[in-house]
Design a protein around this motif. Structure first.
Motif, PDB file in Angstrom:
ATOM      1  N   ASN A 186      10.261 139.983 -16.064  1.00 19.92           N
ATOM      2  CA  ASN A 186      11.115 141.929 -15.582  1.00 19.92           C
ATOM      3  C   ASN A 186      11.433 142.189 -16.901  1.00 19.92           C
ATOM      4  O   ASN A 186      10.826 143.424 -17.198  1.00 19.92           O
ATOM      5  CB  ASN A 186      11.618 141.785 -14.305  1.00 19.92           C
ATOM      6  CG  ASN A 186      10.724 141.436 -13.450  1.00 19.92           C
ATOM      7  OD1 ASN A 186       8.785 141.625 -13.273  1.00 19.92           O
ATOM      8  ND2 ASN A 186      10.862 140.782 -11.309  1.00 19.92           N
TER       9      ASN A 186
ATOM     10  N   GLU B 104      12.395 136.759 -13.431  1.00 21.63           N
ATOM     11  CA  GLU B 104      13.539 137.628 -13.423  1.00 21.63           C
ATOM     12  C   GLU B 104      13.442 138.019 -15.572  1.00 21.63           C
ATOM     13  O   GLU B 104      13.787 138.961 -15.499  1.00 21.63           O
ATOM     14  CB  GLU B 104      14.981 136.979 -13.683  1.00 21.63           C
ATOM     15  CG  GLU B 104      16.073 138.111 -14.206  1.00 21.63           C
ATOM     16  CD  GLU B 104      17.489 137.151 -14.025  1.00 21.63           C
ATOM     17  OE1 GLU B 104      17.864 136.774 -13.082  1.00 21.63           O
ATOM     18  OE2 GLU B 104      18.592 136.707 -14.097  1.00 21.63           O
ATOM     19  N   HIS B 105      13.107 136.573 -16.228  1.00 20.99           N
ATOM     20  CA  HIS B 105      13.121 136.924 -17.613  1.00 20.99           C
ATOM     21  C   HIS B 105      11.899 137.952 -18.176  1.00 20.99           C
ATOM     22  O   HIS B 105      12.024 138.593 -18.391  1.00 20.99           O
ATOM     23  CB  HIS B 105      12.964 135.535 -18.234  1.00 20.99           C
ATOM     24  CG  HIS B 105      14.507 135.099 -18.290  1.00 20.99           C
ATOM     25  ND1 HIS B 105      16.126 135.851 -18.957  1.00 20.99           N
ATOM     26  CD2 HIS B 105      14.968 134.534 -18.053  1.00 20.99           C
ATOM     27  CE1 HIS B 105      16.673 134.985 -18.695  1.00 20.99           C
ATOM     28  NE2 HIS B 105      16.585 134.350 -17.844  1.00 20.99           N
TER      29      HIS B 105
ATOM     30  N   ARG C 254      12.360 131.930 -10.153  1.00 23.38           N
ATOM     31  CA  ARG C 254      13.168 133.371  -9.250  1.00 23.38           C
ATOM     32  C   ARG C 254      13.298 133.780 -11.083  1.00 23.38           C
ATOM     33  O   ARG C 254      14.251 135.023 -11.715  1.00 23.38           O
ATOM     34  CB  ARG C 254      14.376 132.451  -9.121  1.00 23.38           C
ATOM     35  CG  ARG C 254      15.815 133.384  -8.312  1.00 23.38           C
ATOM     36  CD  ARG C 254      16.309 132.993  -7.817  1.00 23.38           C
ATOM     37  NE  ARG C 254      17.582 132.905  -8.547  1.00 23.38           N
ATOM     38  CZ  ARG C 254      19.105 132.923  -8.239  1.00 23.38           C
ATOM     39  NH1 ARG C 254      18.799 131.210  -7.294  1.00 23.38           N
ATOM     40  NH2 ARG C 254      20.038 133.139  -9.100  1.00 23.38           N
TER      41      ARG C 254
END
Lengths: 478, 313
Positions: free
Chosen positions: B252, B249-250, B245
């Motif tokens: 993105n 996130e990073h 997850r």
């Protein structure tokens, strides 16, 4: 081999000279000191060491595996210079720096000073520090030495001498800044009582100064980077510190390459152009295509970019010809030749062992003199005659006889002393001073510098690689 | 703007900090097993060494899996590049290299961790001191993480740091499960024996999850629950799903900042999708070992892709 350098010379003490008593610049400090609890001061000394270790302000000592990271010892007693003393020093330094730049420009162009016979031709042409690659090259804004550290020693109330002009990549400025920071943390009340001129704008001045000498054709704010040989270099801490304080990238050779006639650094988004490179890598390693082919620290082709005027390199390649120890002895002539005035700051009388008469004198007086290698630095490969054993003098005499042109000699000077804090209270130790000068479209000095102190009683060798320490240096706002 | 070399340094600095911490946790779990089992503990120590990925190097040096040998090899031995000492040293060297990207707090906590552990691990560890040494490793690495979270700007510097942390952590969790997968395989003959409970607890202890497990599942250890917890549970900070997850996130964030999508984004999404299993039972049915082996390989591939996409070298 390094001699210990212990001597018993009657030296001028900058705080408490024997004949005249407490000197005025130290009077407020002395008052404060007398009110302090000695145990608290000892505690502060230990606090200081902890701060330095925690921050990682260390330097590497070559050839010592075990102690590969060491602290430069810091002494909590400041070295204090009055405003008036500083003004005189500053004038002398500015004059000298101006002359150094004019000399470099001349040496790599018309060589008027050689034609005038003031400096012998052989001294330049046969010198390793002279780079033929720089002949006819005019650096951006005409500046050769952007950052200079002039080593100054004091002999008496009014006698200051320049010991060395460090015009290549002088180090130590981070200690000047961290020493002040540490002193302000340890003794905040002192700085309220005594008006000391600030030094902390040095990184901002350095950045402005580097930006002011950007290559022609660079619009707007130039991209600046600091080039370091990497984390195993003895001055790595300083390289990271300066890049950080200036807010610029800290790059290594493998980060850089020549792209479309410019030097560019590899970023996460591709290659980005660099306009000004503050390099902390020696000339020989700067460009494997031009200088040492085995160098992995430099950038292949950077000299072509430089000659095309597309990058500023600070300091310029080839500045070593101006701080060479053999050239040093001609500095009074050099200053006069380019500025038209007598030097404000004196040179230490120097015997060039390449000259037969001088060599004879030096050989006869070896036990009284300080003898240095022409290209040496860091206190390595020198002899302090009065402190050396008979055997050491004899061994050195052999080296001298074998390659006389490799050496110069100077009288052993009684460097001034300044007290350090010891377990038994104040004790005098020999000091020198390295103020830092920035050259762009103007010459700027931060009021202060790095005071190096020989911690061993009687020692004259202040180099950190030889057990020297440092002190905060105060220029009073008076 | 960030140098590729700096991104690389941040990534590995944080991978090695995570590795040091995981190593301490593995030794801790082994120690616990050795203390609670009356029989010979060498088998448990052996599996600790395998989980650490150091089996080959260890057997070249030692013939016996004793507490002293294993603790020395995994904690102090600088010839083992993944030992706590080597990891902290590498993390700190990387931190020095990227010093200008770190806050003073992050750098100092890393430097101080190195100083403290260097002192503590200078001599062979007396078994009596082992618990306090392991605590110190966990405390020092927690301080670094705290400084990073408390002071670093949430920009690309933080993103590359976190990518290093979560890739290393995912690798570590998957390896522990893989080494112990036979314990988790439901087998009639093992069910109900107390020995099995210890084995299962040891897995959870290796990822500091033996207490939180009970908050999420029933008090009894069940292989499917343990696997579910470490693979699928999105709230468990060391589970594969949790790690991915944050990796996503990073990645993105980087995509947004740089305005560029790379191969690594697709790979991370694929791995994340692979972790979205309907039921953990499906994983068991198709083979836990195969599943984990595939995951570890994909995770490694992602690391290589990130290095390439962001010009680490």
């Amino acid at each position: 081999m390094v001699s210990e350098g212990s001597t018993r010379l009657a030296a001028f003490d900058e705080m408490l000279p024997e004949t005249t008593g407490l000197r005025r610049p130290y009077s407020a400090y002395d008052r404060w000191l007398k009110e302090q609890d000695p145990d608290r001061l000892i505690q502060k000394m230990q606090d200081a060491e902890r701060v330095f270790r925690k921050t990682g302000i260390t330097f590497a000592v070559y050839g010592e595996q075990e102690a590969s990271e060491r602290l430069i010892p810091f002494d909590i007693v400041p070295r204090i210079i009055s405003g008036q003393e500083w003004r005189r020093l500053a004038l002398g330094i500015e004059q000298r720096v101006q002359a150094l730049n004019a000399f470099l420009d001349d040496i790599y162009h018309r060589q008027e000073i050689l034609r005038a016979g003031r400096v012998p031709k052989e001294l330049i042409s046969a010198n390793e520090a002279f780079l033929p690659e720089m002949i006819g090259v005019r650096p951006p804004a005409g500046v050769y030495t952007h950052i200079i550290g002039v080593d100054i020693v004091r002999i008496s109330e009014n006698e200051f001498y320049v010991l060395e002009d460090n015009a290549r990549t002088p180090s130590g400025v981070s200690y000047m800044l961290e020493n002040r920071e540490t002193m302000m943390q340890l003794f905040p009340e002192l700085f309220q009582q005594i008006k000391v001129r600030p030094v902390e704008n040095y990184p901002a001045l350095l950045r402005q100064s580097l930006a002011a000498v950007k290559p022609r054709g660079v619009e707007g704010t130039p991209t600046i980077a600091v080039l370091t040989p990497g984390i195993y270099n003895s001055a790595y801490y300083e390289h990271a510190f300066l890049a950080d304080q200036m807010g610029v990238q800290l790059v290594e050779g493998p980060d850089l390459r020549v792209v479309d006639g410019h030097v560019a650094m590899r970023t996460t988004e591709g290659y980005k152009q660099i306009d000004v490179l503050y390099r902390r890598v020696d000339d020989a390693f700067l460009d494997p295509l031009t200088f040492r082919p085995d160098s992995a620290l430099g950038v292949p082709g950077i000299m072509d970019v430089y000659r095309a005027g597309n990058i500023t390199i600070a300091n310029a390649p080839g500045t070593g010809i101006s701080d060479d120890k053999a050239i040093y002895s001609y500095m009074p002539e050099i200053v006069e030749f380019y500025t038209g005035r007598k030097p404000i700051l004196g040179n230490i009388p120097t015997w060039r062992c390449s000259e037969p008469d001088s060599l004879k004198y030096v050989q006869e007086h070896i036990s009284e003199l300080v003898i240095k290698e022409v290209h040496g630095s860091g206190g390595y490969g020198m002899l302090v005659g009065p402190a050396a054993t008979k055997k050491e003098c004899e061994d050195f005499a052999k080296k001298l006889a074998a390659r006389p042109a490799n050496y110069i000699a100077q009288p052993t000077l009684a460097l001034s002393t300044c007290p350090i804090m010891t377990g038994k209270g104040l004790a005098p130790r020999h000091v020198d001073l390295r103020p830092y000068v920035l050259v762009s479209d103007r010459i700027q000095l931060v009021p202060g510098g790095l005071t190096r102190v020989a911690l061993k009683e009687g020692s004259l060798v202040v180099n950190s690689s030889q057990g020297g320490g440092t002190k905060d240096t105060w220029v009073l706002d008076d | 703007m960030l140098l590729g070399r700096t991104a690389n340094g941040l990534y590995w600095m944080n991978r090695y900090i995570e590795r040091a911490e995981n190593m301490a946790r593995l030794v801790d779990a082994g120690l616990r097993m050795a203390l609670t089992r009356t029989q010979d503990a060498s088998e448990e120590w052996h599996s600790v060494v395998i989980s650490a990925g150091s089996d080959v190097a260890f057997t070249q040096k030692y013939s016996e899996f004793t507490a002293d040998n294993v603790a020395d090899f995994l904690l102090r031995d600088t010839s083992n590049p993944s030992s706590v000492m080597s990891s902290i040293e590498t993390a700190r060297n990387n931190a020095r290299m990227v010093r200008t990207a770190l806050t003073r707090e992050t750098w100092e906590s890393t430097n101080e961790a190195w100083m403290a552990l260097k002192r503590m691990l200078a001599r062979p560890i007396d078994q009596r001191d082992l618990p306090s040494v392991l605590d110190a490793v966990k405390r020092e690495t927690a301080l670094i993480r705290g400084s990073l979270f408390g002071t670093q700007l949430r920009n690309e510097i933080f993103d590359f740091s976190q990518l290093g942390t979560y890739l290393e952590r995912a690798d570590n969790t998957a390896r522990i499960l893989d080494v112990k997968y036979y314990v988790l395989l439901p087998s009639i003959s093992w069910v109900g024996s107390t020995l099995d409970n210890y084995q299962w607890e040891s897995i959870l202890r290796s990822v500091s999850a033996h207490r939180s497990y009970r908050w999420v599942y029933e008090a009894e250890y069940k292989p499917t629950n343990i696997a579910d917890y470490l693979i699928v549970n999105a709230r468990m900070p060391r589970s594969l799903t949790f790690c991915y997850r944050f990796i996503l996130e990073h990645l993105n964030f980087l995509c947004g900042d740089y305005g560029a999508r790379h191969a690594s984004h697709a790979t991370a999404e694929r791995i994340h999708a692979m972790l979205k299993v309907g039921s953990i039972k499906d994983v068991f049915d198709s083979g836990l070992h195969e599943f984990l082996g595939n995951f570890i390989a994909e995770n490694t591939r992602l690391g290589d892709q990130i290095a390439e996409d962001y010009r680490f070298y």
